[in-house]
Design a protein around this motif. Structure first.
Motif, mmCIF file in Angstrom:
data_model
loop_
_atom_site.group_PDB
_atom_site.id
_atom_site.type_symbol
_atom_site.label_atom_id
_atom_site.label_comp_id
_atom_site.label_asym_id
_atom_site.label_seq_id
_atom_site.Cartn_x
_atom_site.Cartn_y
_atom_site.Cartn_z
ATOM 1 N N ARG A 44 37.809 17.285 7.346
ATOM 2 C CA ARG A 44 36.574 17.653 8.046
ATOM 3 C C ARG A 44 35.390 16.831 7.547
ATOM 4 O O ARG A 44 34.573 16.361 8.309
ATOM 5 C CB ARG A 44 36.249 19.127 7.765
ATOM 6 N N ILE A 92 35.174 13.906 6.304
ATOM 7 C CA ILE A 92 35.084 12.491 6.732
ATOM 8 C C ILE A 92 35.407 12.338 8.215
ATOM 9 O O ILE A 92 35.484 11.226 8.720
ATOM 10 C CB ILE A 92 36.011 11.583 5.882
ATOM 11 N N ASN A 93 35.635 13.473 8.883
ATOM 12 C CA ASN A 93 35.961 13.487 10.313
ATOM 13 C C ASN A 93 37.226 12.691 10.650
ATOM 14 O O ASN A 93 37.266 11.956 11.641
ATOM 15 C CB ASN A 93 34.764 12.988 11.146
ATOM 16 N N LYS A 123 26.489 10.802 5.111
ATOM 17 C CA LYS A 123 27.500 11.372 5.991
ATOM 18 C C LYS A 123 28.538 10.286 6.291
ATOM 19 O O LYS A 123 28.186 9.188 6.704
ATOM 20 C CB LYS A 123 26.810 11.846 7.282
ATOM 21 N N ASP A 179 31.781 9.231 8.518
ATOM 22 C CA ASP A 179 32.562 9.549 9.708
ATOM 23 C C ASP A 179 33.520 8.383 9.939
ATOM 24 O O ASP A 179 33.151 7.358 10.524
ATOM 25 C CB ASP A 179 31.605 9.735 10.898
ATOM 26 N N ARG A 217 35.934 8.030 11.854
ATOM 27 C CA ARG A 217 36.255 7.692 13.253
ATOM 28 C C ARG A 217 35.122 6.936 13.912
ATOM 29 O O ARG A 217 35.343 6.054 14.731
ATOM 30 C CB ARG A 217 36.596 8.961 14.027
ATOM 31 N N ASP A 218 33.899 7.280 13.526
ATOM 32 C CA ASP A 218 32.761 6.541 14.080
ATOM 33 C C ASP A 218 32.769 5.095 13.556
ATOM 34 O O ASP A 218 32.588 4.147 14.315
ATOM 35 C CB ASP A 218 31.451 7.253 13.705
#
Ligand code: 7TS
Length: 406
Positions: A80, A82-83, A210, A212, A214-215
């Motif tokens: 969650r 690090i998405n 933050k 992410d 996937r980003d």
């Protein structure tokens, strides 16, 4: 005045900050090396030892199942955090170093002589040497992205490094020396245009911003718990499932297999294929608590606070005659590395210690970067959520005092 966080309340969570050094209150400015640990994380370790210590992923008994649940809850929390798409993409390691060694070792199996890997000039040794060790197995070439005087990677030069033989890009998200936040999303997009996967070393990013995956679209992302208010001995390698699935295991041993015979062994499914032997399950469980601690404060507020302290330190240090600050990129994370006149970094560090101030000195495990900067070492102050404006003020006054002594 920074009003972002209630620092005094936060400091209560870190008993070590009450220590004195040489009779002076400790000012801890070495969180980029390792951050301090809040009471709740240490309590989680203690609770695990006293109440739930049992080996994980084996045994039907209650303790073993409870311990396993804690490790898997931590894995889901990391996912969650690090998405990542699935828990199969979250591999626990001993730290960033082991995570990168794992990736380099397993990926290296498919590399051929003449293949090329692109790194940057500002890499920590942990993201250089695993690739150099590969050179013992395969005659691969390392290509290096240069930087400008502000400490920003030159993206035009980066693009020019790609060839038909490029197999991998491995870059730091944030430099541990310069603090530069590299445009990793853009750099990944460039690599993907050439069909090349990217490993991002997030050791200095994950504690401060933050993340992410996937980003960013990173293929691999590595980081360490001990720099994120968590326990030592735990790190993470995130990898895209489709890539991890085809990679061979890194180490062999218990719990990474499906079936073993002397004739043929088959390996466990992800992520266990990459987790041989008993993991550091106590500390993994406590890492879960560290992530909750960060979330209870909010990583964006932590980032803003550290940014404020970093800007303040930079501005004040620059008023000291003979000050040279290394790394002046517009997008920087909370470290300031510097030298004053010809004062040796080691002397500065020792004298600051006498004043209660902990900074790191030396080459910061980034010798190629030191060479690029034309120095052998630097002094580095790094900031975390528990540092205060007063500490920054004292630190700068101390540097000015030491500078006057020479
Ligand atoms: N990558 C970067 C960018 C780092 O800053 C570090 C540690 C590592 C990898 C290795 O992490 P480990 O947890 O596996 O040791 N950096 C530092 C530092 O700057 N000072 O001490 C350790």
């Amino acid at each position: 005045m920074s009003k972002i966080l209630d620092i005094e309340k936060i400091r209560e969570d870190f008993p070590i900050l009450k220590r004195t050094i040489e009779g002076k209150p400790l000012i801890y400015l070495d969180s980029a090396a390792t951050s301090q640990t809040p009471r709740c994380v240490v309590e989680a370790i203690e609770k695990m030892y006293f109440e739930t210590k049992a080996n994980v992923h084996r045994g039907v008994h209650t303790l073993s199942q409870e311990a396993t649940d804690k490790v898997e809850a931590a894995r889901e929390h990391v996912r969650r955090y690090i998405n990542a798409s699935s828990i199969e993409e979250v591999i626990f390691t001993r730290g960033t170093t082991e995570a990168i060694n794992l990736a380099a070792s397993s990926l290296g199996d498919s590399f051929c002589n003449g293949d090329e890997i692109i790194l940057s000039v500002m890499e920590h040794h942990a993201n250089i040497i695993p690739w150099q060790l590969l050179q013992r197995r395969r005659r691969i070439n390392l290509k290096v992205i240069p930087m400008n005087d502000r400490g920003e990677l030159l993206l035009d030069e980066y693009e020019k490094l790609f060839s038909d033989n490029t197999r991998m890009v491995a870059i730091a998200h944030v430099s541990n020396v310069l603090g530069t936040v590299n445009p990793v999303k853009e750099m990944v997009a460039i690599a993907h245009k050439h069909g090349v996967p990217v490993l991002v070393d997030g050791a200095q990013a994950a504690p401060h911003m933050k993340i992410d995956v996937r980003d960013i679209d990173a293929d691999f992302y590595a980081f360490s718990s001990h720099k994120m208010y968590g326990p030592t001995g735990v790190g993470v390698l995130y990898g895209k499932k489709k890539l991890l699935e085809v990679l061979p295991p890194y180490q062999g041993g218990g719990e990474m297999i499906k079936h073993v015979s002397f004739e043929k062994t088959t390996f466990a499914d992800l992520p266990f294929k990459f987790e041989a032997g008993t993991p550091d399950y106590v500390d993994i469980a406590a890492f879960d608590t560290a992530l909750s601690y960060i979330e209870s404060i909010d990583i964006r507020e932590i980032e803003a606070h550290e940014q404020y302290l970093c800007d303040m330190a930079t501005r004040l240090l620059n008023e000291i005659p003979g000050m040279r600050i290394f790394g002046n990129a517009p997008h920087k994370s909370g470290v300031v590395s510097f030298l004053v006149g010809d004062i040796h970094h080691y002397d500065m560090g020792l004298l600051l210690d006498k004043l209660g101030i902990a900074v790191r000195t030396g080459h910061h495990c980034a010798q190629p970067l030191m060479t690029a900067c034309g120095v052998e070492g630097m002094v580095r102050a790094s900031f975390a959520l528990y540092n205060t404006e007063e500490e920054v003020q004292h630190f700068v006054e101390a540097v000015a005092r030491v500078a006057k002594m020479f």
